[in-house]
Write a protein that holds these residues in place. Structure first.
Motif, PDB file in Angstrom:
ATOM      1  N   UNK A 132      10.741  -1.792   4.332  1.00  0.00           N
ATOM      2  CA  UNK A 132       9.586  -2.680   4.267  1.00  0.00           C
ATOM      3  C   UNK A 132       8.351  -1.963   3.738  1.00  0.00           C
ATOM      4  N   UNK A 133       8.155  -0.722   4.165  1.00  0.00           N
ATOM      5  CA  UNK A 133       6.985   0.046   3.717  1.00  0.00           C
ATOM      6  C   UNK A 133       7.063   0.373   2.234  1.00  0.00           C
ATOM      7  N   UNK A 134       8.222   0.824   1.796  1.00  0.00           N
ATOM      8  CA  UNK A 134       8.378   1.244   0.405  1.00  0.00           C
ATOM      9  C   UNK A 134       8.332   0.069  -0.571  1.00  0.00           C
ATOM     10  N   UNK A 135       8.749  -1.101  -0.128  1.00  0.00           N
ATOM     11  CA  UNK A 135       8.823  -2.255  -1.036  1.00  0.00           C
ATOM     12  C   UNK A 135       7.681  -3.253  -0.829  1.00  0.00           C
ATOM     13  N   UNK A 136       6.773  -2.922   0.058  1.00  0.00           N
ATOM     14  CA  UNK A 136       5.636  -3.813   0.283  1.00  0.00           C
ATOM     15  C   UNK A 136       4.824  -3.964  -1.005  1.00  0.00           C
ATOM     16  N   UNK A 137       4.584  -5.195  -1.396  1.00  0.00           N
ATOM     17  CA  UNK A 137       3.818  -5.466  -2.603  1.00  0.00           C
ATOM     18  C   UNK A 137       4.644  -5.511  -3.875  1.00  0.00           C
ATOM     19  N   UNK A 138       5.902  -5.058  -3.814  1.00  0.00           N
ATOM     20  CA  UNK A 138       6.758  -5.097  -5.004  1.00  0.00           C
ATOM     21  C   UNK A 138       7.248  -6.525  -5.251  1.00  0.00           C
ATOM     22  N   UNK A 139       7.728  -7.159  -4.181  1.00  0.00           N
ATOM     23  CA  UNK A 139       8.206  -8.552  -4.226  1.00  0.00           C
ATOM     24  C   UNK A 139       8.398  -9.006  -2.787  1.00  0.00           C
ATOM     25  N   UNK A 140       8.452 -10.304  -2.542  1.00  0.00           N
ATOM     26  CA  UNK A 140       8.776 -10.776  -1.190  1.00  0.00           C
ATOM     27  C   UNK A 140      10.138 -10.244  -0.743  1.00  0.00           C
TER      28      UNK A 140
END
Length: 298
Positions: free
Chosen positions: A204-212
């Motif tokens: 969740x931290x690493x992909x936050x803001x990448x896509x839902x």
């Protein structure tokens, strides 16, 4: 399913709106049209068509890639026709290479689904919470996703990219694959089967803001159960509960059959099931009767 909701929005536009809301969208799993109707009647805003449940209900077998794309699309079409809420459908690997994905997307779109899920396993695939999975190369999956994005006629059709890399090459590779899949045009990212809360938080931290992000609350699976509040804190936009309805139906059928086998009649089990009248109501008999009266010419 109605082409437009009562407020004029299509189910696909509604799904995107729900995904962008402040709280995670909860989508219980449906394995057939009846379970989908029950989900809608319970007040949920979306239905998730489970491949695991579809396989079990159609052929009584495990989710190991035994169903064809045509069988999955047929089930999706029946589910969509039974409800007015958006339906997200499992499309497995797309049933072949990028060219097959083009046709898969077109068929699911014609069936009326609001979103489809594609995964990076080798075909025949396995349930994401089973062992022995194999992956296709990340660049091959990226090509399949580009094909999916280009194939859709409605830009509101949601493309969900799932990676099963956690169990094969580790969490960091799963995150790297998810990023590549977002770059290829996927609307939503789904990292399948992390096995600890620390790994879930890392994803969740690493992909936050990448896509839902999708959280798969697979009942009895490898991912530890978490509260909806914690899932929301981590920033997941969609939570699916794929097989709870299937497991509950299995338990109910077993209980009734045990009673019938023991007693020779089902009487002792009937207090736990709907009455005949209740069941005919929930599957829409009153609506059918109104239509009969309206068009009878009497």
């Amino acid at each position: 399913m109605a082409e437009f909701l009562s407020n004029g929005r299509t189910p696909r536009a509604r799904l995107r709106e729900l995904m962008a809301g402040p709280a995670p969208l909860v989508a219980p799993g449906a394995y057939d049209a009846l379970s989908a109707r029950l989900i809608e009647q319970a007040g949920f805003d979306a239905v998730y068509m489970t491949g695991f449940g579809t396989t079990a209900s159609l052929i009584g077998r495990p989710d190991v890639g035994l169903l064809s794309g045509a069988e999955m699309v047929d089930n999706a079409r029946r589910i969509v026709s039974a409800v007015d809420v958006p339906v997200i459908a499992d499309a497995d690997t797309g049933y072949g290479n990028a060219l097959n994905v083009v046709r898969t997307v077109q068929l699911y779109e014609q069936a009326g689904v609001a979103g489809i899920q594609l995964e990076d396993q080798v075909m025949p695939k396995k349930c994401g919470h089973m062992s022995g999975k194999l992956l296709i190369p990340a660049d091959e999956m990226a090509g399949k996703l580009r094909a999916a994005v280009e194939a859709r006629r409605d830009p509101d059709l949601l493309i969900i990219a799932r990676t099963d890399a956690v169990a094969v090459t580790g969490t960091d590779d799963a995150i790297a694959r998810a990023r590549a899949f977002a770059d290829a045009g996927a609307d939503v990212l789904f990292v399948e089967a992390p096995t600890s809360e620390a790994d879930i938080e890392h994803v969740a931290t690493e992909l936050r803001g990448v896509a839902p992000l999708v959280f798969n609350w697979a009942e009895g699976g490898k991912t530890p159960p978490m509260s909806l509040e914690r899932i929301a804190e981590l920033g997941f936009s969609l939570v699916i509960y794929p097989i709870g309805t299937l497991l509950a139906a299995t338990a109910g059928i077993r209980s009734l059959l045990d009673t019938l086998k023991r007693d020779g009649v089902p009487t002792a089990a009937l207090d736990a099931v709907p009455t005949f009248a209740e069941f005919t109501d929930l599957v829409g008999l009153p609506e059918v009767q109104r239509l009969e009266q309206r068009f009878s010419g009497a």
